[in-house]
Design a protein around this motif. Structure first.
Motif, short mmCIF file in Angstrom:
data_model
loop_
_atom_site.label_atom_id
_atom_site.label_comp_id
_atom_site.label_asym_id
_atom_site.label_seq_id
_atom_site.Cartn_x
_atom_site.Cartn_y
_atom_site.Cartn_z
N ILE A 406 0.86 -1.27 0.06
CA ILE A 406 0.07 0.09 0.09
C ILE A 406 0.87 1.31 0.16
O ILE A 406 0.61 2.12 -0.64
CB ILE A 406 -0.97 -0.02 1.23
N ASP A 407 1.92 1.16 0.90
CA ASP A 407 2.90 2.54 0.85
C ASP A 407 3.69 2.46 -0.42
O ASP A 407 4.12 3.71 -0.68
CB ASP A 407 3.43 2.29 2.25
N ARG A 408 3.99 1.46 -0.63
CA ARG A 408 4.78 1.35 -2.04
C ARG A 408 4.38 1.96 -3.28
O ARG A 408 4.73 2.65 -4.08
CB ARG A 408 5.52 -0.09 -2.12
N GLU A 409 3.05 1.18 -3.61
CA GLU A 409 2.46 1.43 -4.83
C GLU A 409 1.69 2.62 -4.53
O GLU A 409 1.12 3.19 -5.53
CB GLU A 409 1.57 0.18 -5.14
N GLY A 410 1.40 3.12 -3.30
CA GLY A 410 0.53 4.57 -3.25
C GLY A 410 -0.91 4.07 -2.68
O GLY A 410 -1.65 3.22 -3.12
N PRO A 411 -1.03 4.94 -1.64
CA PRO A 411 -2.19 4.42 -0.90
C PRO A 411 -3.51 5.00 -1.74
O PRO A 411 -4.69 4.32 -1.74
CB PRO A 411 -2.25 5.19 0.39
N ASP A 412 -3.38 6.08 -2.53
CA ASP A 412 -4.65 6.59 -3.25
C ASP A 412 -5.18 5.57 -4.24
O ASP A 412 -6.31 5.66 -4.44
CB ASP A 412 -4.12 7.71 -3.82
N GLU A 413 -4.49 4.68 -4.66
CA GLU A 413 -4.80 3.63 -5.77
C GLU A 413 -5.25 2.36 -5.01
O GLU A 413 -5.52 1.55 -5.83
CB GLU A 413 -3.79 3.46 -6.93
N PHE A 414 -5.02 2.20 -3.76
CA PHE A 414 -5.29 0.92 -3.32
C PHE A 414 -6.82 0.79 -3.14
O PHE A 414 -7.40 1.84 -2.71
CB PHE A 414 -4.61 0.95 -1.80
N VAL A 415 -7.27 -0.42 -3.32
CA VAL A 415 -8.80 -0.29 -3.28
C VAL A 415 -9.13 -1.56 -2.27
O VAL A 415 -9.97 -1.36 -1.50
CB VAL A 415 -9.35 -1.04 -4.67
N PHE A 416 -8.51 -2.74 -2.07
CA PHE A 416 -8.84 -3.84 -1.40
C PHE A 416 -7.58 -4.65 -1.16
O PHE A 416 -6.92 -5.20 -1.86
CB PHE A 416 -9.78 -4.66 -1.95
#
Length: 602
Positions: A406-416
């Motif tokens: 989540i922190d590496r890929e970006g929390p704004d694009e995290f869905v589930f």
């Protein structure tokens, strides 16, 4: 000390005590850091309690995927007690102090659950952190693990401690250690903290009441409760709320998170299951006294009650409310037969629900992603691909790795995010699985399906028809004690060096070894390097695509876990009854073959 030491040596010679236990006993008898426990150790030696001494001294209790967890006993390097818990807190404090370097105002959030001695260990940890110079933000009542993760982020703490043994038996307790992100500690911090814990000599503490009086321990329960409820409620989707929910906290902390959240989300008919409502570390009314929502037996009595009151859904969370179990009627008739869902099925249904609602709202793009571990069903990946979003799924076991993504890929694009062991997360508010928010989403799904006169099991069957029938099982090979550890190592070596050639009559096509990061083609013996995480896990891929077995030692219990995955294509899944029979037989055959292999090689 000469007489007790001589007695220990004699016990080893008489095969009453393992050599490793004698070495740890010698340390506790002779080293000054253990002086407070010496009389108790001597008393055990004088009364010749060799089996107990071997149990609690044969090794040093390790840090695993969920922190330092084990059976409580007043003495012993392989037990949870004041010394091993104290070492954990002191080691954490020492490492954060060294890592921070500037020694700015450091802080730590601490929470605890309903287990025996949880409050005692909380006061111990809080006093140690204060003595090390930390401000402690305390959730001073029974609270859920995700609320601790949230508190770390809310108060911008450098670390956090959750005193809980999750779903383990009443005999156990533990500490889960969190980093400033709100996630459980990850490399390189985890290994560095372990080094500090293992080398801990002196434990320094401030008396709890003194630390509270001085303001170094601040109680923030009400503040965190309100902020958490606001943040968690934002993860809701609009829609019907006409569902009758029966909820059981399994004698844990969940009611304080789940009930307010469901009320905020508009659910008016939520019943707390009375026989499981008592907050008790004995888990008195749960079968086997083990409050694990993965265990079908915990639902038997709640389902009986649900039938009698016409409930649409039964929800159960484990003692620290980070995992969710679910049961629902097979048809729309609550008085008919009910069936529970396993963690892979819940993961798939929640993934479909969240992704479909986001798609309908126009808030999904190709940059959005879901996250799962390597031992979580591939049905989740296929659902993500159907919705044209990414699935990050090459992760070792442990929700901390999902948090890292989540922190590496970006929390704004995290869905589930989900793992097969009943852990689920949406949103950015915390970095650990959250049983309360999962309860909210599952209740929303139940209400939506009720409005369409469809059962939850029918909803899952629709996913099977669309993506192919998936069926999984988990096999636990228990290997307790010093002999068990050696057997675990032998079996893992056998899987690496001489794995089975076929399972259930299907050839083993390749071996993925995440320890050496190599991929071996069984037919040719060709070895290639493999991308992915590094850890003690092996996956045996069968020639029939979508069928495989993952093998790993448990990070929290003395056992090897075998995760078995089977699948039929959509074309083979048109008749779900036939597909169920076929894959049940395949799973049974694979389990039989794996147990035979384990018996020969342990």
């Amino acid at each position: 000390m000469q007489d007790p030491l001589s007695a220990v040596e004699t016990a080893v010679l008489d095969s009453k005590l393992s050599q490793s236990a004698s070495l740890n006993l010698r340390s506790w008898l002779t080293e000054d850091r253990y002086r407070g426990y010496r009389d108790a150790v001597v008393e055990h030696i004088e009364s010749e309690q060799w089996q107990k001494l071997d149990d609690v001294f044969w090794t040093i209790i390790p840090f695993g995927t969920g922190g330092r967890r084990g059976r409580m006993y007043p003495i012993g390097s392989n037990a949870i007690n004041d010394r091993t818990i104290g070492e954990s807190a002191q080691g954490l404090a020492n490492y954060v102090l060294e890592y921070a370097k500037d020694h700015r105002d450091l802080s730590c959030a601490i929470a605890y659950d309903t287990r025996h001695k949880s409050r005692h260990f909380t006061e111990l940890c809080a006093g140690i952190m204060v003595a090390a110079g930390f401000k402690v933000y305390l959730l001073d009542d029974y609270r859920a693990t995700p609320q601790l993760s949230f508190a770390v982020r809310l108060k911008q703490c450098d670390c956090g401690i959750m005193v809980t043994a999750s779903h383990n038996p009443p005999s156990d307790n533990a500490v889960k250690v969190y980093w400033s992100s709100g996630a459980q500690v990850l490399p390189p911090h985890d290994k560095a903290i372990i080094d500090k814990v293992m080398s801990c000599q002196e434990i320094h503490g401030t008396p709890f009441e003194q630390a509270v009086a001085s303001g170094r321990i601040e109680v923030v329960t009400a503040e965190v409760d309100a902020a958490y409820l606001d943040a968690a409620a934002k993860q809701a989707f609009s829609g019907p709320r006409d569902a009758k929910i029966l909820y059981t906290p399994l004698h844990g902390v969940g009611a304080e998170a789940v009930l307010p959240l469901l009320k905020r989300d508009g659910f008016a008919e939520v019943e707390l299951y009375g026989p499981h409502a008592e907050k008790s570390g004995d888990f008195p009314n749960v079968p086997g006294h083990v409050s694990n929502p993965e265990n079908v037996a915990v639902f038997e009595k709640p389902i009986e009650h649900a039938k009698s009151v016409g409930a649409d859904l039964v929800l159960a969370t484990d003692p620290d409310c980070d995992r969710l179990g679910v049961a629902a009627p097979i048809t729309r008739d609550p008085s008919g037969d009910w069936r529970t869902f396993n963690g892979n099925q819940i993961s798939s249904m929640l993934a479909e629900y969240v992704l479909s609602r986001r798609a309908a709202a126009g808030t999904l793009s190709a940059n959005h992603y879901v996250v799962k571990t390597l031992v979580t069903t591939e049905l989740m990946r296929r659902i993500a691909e159907h919705h044209a979003v990414r699935c990050v799924g090459d992760l070792l076991v442990g929700f901390k790795y999902i948090a890292e993504v989540i922190d590496r890929e970006g929390p704004d694009e995290f869905v589930f995010g989900a793992e097969e062991s009943h852990g689920y997360l949406v949103g950015q508010y915390c970095r650990d699985k959250d049983g309360a928010v999962a309860c909210m989403l599952m209740s929303e799904l139940a209400a939506e399906l009720k409005s369409k006169n469809k059962s939850m099991h029918q909803y899952l069957n629709d996913l099977y028809r669309k993506h192919g029938y998936h069926k999984e099982t988990l096999i636990n090979l228990m290997m307790e004690g010093s002999e068990g550890m050696a057997a675990m190592q032998r079996l893992m070596t056998a899987f690496r060096q001489s794995p089975p050639k076929a399972l259930a009559g299907i050839s083993v096509a390749q071996i993925r070894d995440y320890g050496s990061q190599t991929l071996t083609k069984v037919a040719t013996g060709q070895k290639d390097s493999m991308e992915g995480p590094q850890g003690d896990m092996i996956i045996l891929d069968l020639a029939d695509e979508g069928n495989y077995v993952a093998v790993r030692p448990s990070g929290t219990e003395p056992k090897i876990k075998l995760y078995v995955f089977t699948r039929l294509s959509p074309a083979q899944s048109s008749d779900l009854a036939e597909a169920e029979v076929a894959l049940t037989r395949r799973l049974e055959s694979i389990e039989s073959d794996m147990r035979s292999f384990a018996k020969q090689n342990r």
